[in-house]
Scaffold this motif. Structure first.
Motif, PDB file in Angstrom:
ATOM      1  N   UNK A  39     -13.386  -2.766  23.837  1.00  0.00           N
ATOM      2  CA  UNK A  39     -14.231  -3.913  24.148  1.00  0.00           C
ATOM      3  C   UNK A  39     -13.580  -5.237  23.764  1.00  0.00           C
ATOM      4  N   UNK A  40     -12.364  -5.460  24.226  1.00  0.00           N
ATOM      5  CA  UNK A  40     -11.606  -6.693  23.973  1.00  0.00           C
ATOM      6  C   UNK A  40     -11.212  -6.891  22.512  1.00  0.00           C
ATOM      7  N   UNK A  41     -11.381  -5.888  21.695  1.00  0.00           N
ATOM      8  CA  UNK A  41     -10.986  -5.983  20.288  1.00  0.00           C
ATOM      9  C   UNK A  41      -9.881  -4.961  20.027  1.00  0.00           C
ATOM     10  N   UNK A  42      -8.802  -5.413  19.399  1.00  0.00           N
ATOM     11  CA  UNK A  42      -7.672  -4.535  19.085  1.00  0.00           C
ATOM     12  C   UNK A  42      -7.747  -4.093  17.633  1.00  0.00           C
ATOM     13  N   UNK A  43      -7.257  -2.882  17.385  1.00  0.00           N
ATOM     14  CA  UNK A  43      -7.198  -2.390  16.020  1.00  0.00           C
ATOM     15  C   UNK A  43      -5.883  -1.652  15.818  1.00  0.00           C
ATOM     16  N   UNK A  44      -5.222  -1.956  14.724  1.00  0.00           N
ATOM     17  CA  UNK A  44      -3.964  -1.321  14.364  1.00  0.00           C
ATOM     18  C   UNK A  44      -4.185  -0.607  13.037  1.00  0.00           C
ATOM     19  N   UNK A  45      -3.972   0.712  13.005  1.00  0.00           N
ATOM     20  CA  UNK A  45      -4.225   1.504  11.803  1.00  0.00           C
ATOM     21  C   UNK A  45      -3.090   2.499  11.570  1.00  0.00           C
ATOM     22  N   UNK A  46      -3.135   3.141  10.412  1.00  0.00           N
ATOM     23  CA  UNK A  46      -2.185   4.215  10.064  1.00  0.00           C
ATOM     24  C   UNK A  46      -0.729   3.777  10.191  1.00  0.00           C
ATOM     25  N   UNK A  47      -0.426   2.553   9.791  1.00  0.00           N
ATOM     26  CA  UNK A  47       0.925   2.029   9.954  1.00  0.00           C
ATOM     27  C   UNK A  47       1.818   2.512   8.806  1.00  0.00           C
ATOM     28  N   UNK A  48       2.916   3.139   9.176  1.00  0.00           N
ATOM     29  CA  UNK A  48       3.924   3.581   8.216  1.00  0.00           C
ATOM     30  C   UNK A  48       5.273   3.067   8.696  1.00  0.00           C
ATOM     31  N   UNK A  49       6.038   2.481   7.770  1.00  0.00           N
ATOM     32  CA  UNK A  49       7.356   1.947   8.100  1.00  0.00           C
ATOM     33  C   UNK A  49       8.396   2.674   7.250  1.00  0.00           C
ATOM     34  N   UNK A  74       3.749   2.331   3.365  1.00  0.00           N
ATOM     35  CA  UNK A  74       2.481   2.620   4.042  1.00  0.00           C
ATOM     36  C   UNK A  74       1.624   1.369   3.976  1.00  0.00           C
ATOM     37  N   UNK A  75       1.100   0.932   5.109  1.00  0.00           N
ATOM     38  CA  UNK A  75       0.286  -0.275   5.176  1.00  0.00           C
ATOM     39  C   UNK A  75      -1.133   0.120   5.559  1.00  0.00           C
ATOM     40  N   UNK A  76      -2.016   0.182   4.567  1.00  0.00           N
ATOM     41  CA  UNK A  76      -3.391   0.610   4.817  1.00  0.00           C
ATOM     42  C   UNK A  76      -4.242  -0.461   5.483  1.00  0.00           C
ATOM     43  N   UNK A  77      -3.814  -1.726   5.399  1.00  0.00           N
ATOM     44  CA  UNK A  77      -4.588  -2.819   6.001  1.00  0.00           C
ATOM     45  C   UNK A  77      -3.646  -3.779   6.728  1.00  0.00           C
ATOM     46  N   UNK A  78      -3.053  -3.324   7.844  1.00  0.00           N
ATOM     47  CA  UNK A  78      -2.109  -4.195   8.536  1.00  0.00           C
ATOM     48  C   UNK A  78      -2.790  -5.393   9.177  1.00  0.00           C
ATOM     49  N   UNK A  79      -2.086  -6.506   9.217  1.00  0.00           N
ATOM     50  CA  UNK A  79      -2.590  -7.706   9.886  1.00  0.00           C
ATOM     51  C   UNK A  79      -2.250  -7.597  11.359  1.00  0.00           C
ATOM     52  N   UNK A  80      -3.170  -7.939  12.218  1.00  0.00           N
ATOM     53  CA  UNK A  80      -2.939  -7.867  13.655  1.00  0.00           C
ATOM     54  C   UNK A  80      -3.407  -9.141  14.299  1.00  0.00           C
ATOM     55  N   UNK A  81      -2.504  -9.792  15.031  1.00  0.00           N
ATOM     56  CA  UNK A  81      -2.850 -10.985  15.783  1.00  0.00           C
ATOM     57  C   UNK A  81      -2.475 -10.743  17.230  1.00  0.00           C
ATOM     58  N   UNK A  82      -3.456 -10.488  18.097  1.00  0.00           N
ATOM     59  CA  UNK A  82      -3.139 -10.206  19.501  1.00  0.00           C
ATOM     60  C   UNK A  82      -2.579 -11.406  20.229  1.00  0.00           C
TER      61      UNK A  82
END
Length: 82
Positions: A39-49, A74-82
């Motif tokens: 619904x026009x909202x992006x979410x980025x989760x489970x980020x591992x580098x 491991x990034x449990x709360x990644x920042x996301x800017x679409x």
């Protein structure tokens, strides 16, 4: 870059001209996670580098990981800017 069903992804990136302070380096980065668009909202989760250090220049202050070293973040709360 690889992934499945537009959700889970993995990116492989080779850095050949990295620099941290006065230390030059080359490394491989592997980044994986889950991307969801709802619904026009992006979410980025489970980020591992993961970083694999390939080479580095002189590092008298030991600021950069040694050659052959692997680091996993491991990034449990990644920042996301679409």
């Amino acid at each position: 870059m690889s992934g499945n069903q537009n959700r889970d992804f993995t990116i492989f990136l080779k850095i050949t001209n990295g620099k941290y302070d006065a230390v030059n380096y080359s490394a491989i980065w592997i980044i994986s996670g889950t991307y969801v668009l709802m619904d026009r909202k992006s979410e980025l989760t489970n980020v591992t580098k993961c970083m694999v250090m390939l080479e580095k220049s002189e590092d008298p202050e030991d600021k950069v990981a040694d050659r052959g070293t692997v680091r996993i973040f491991r990034d449990d709360a990644p920042q996301w800017t679409p």
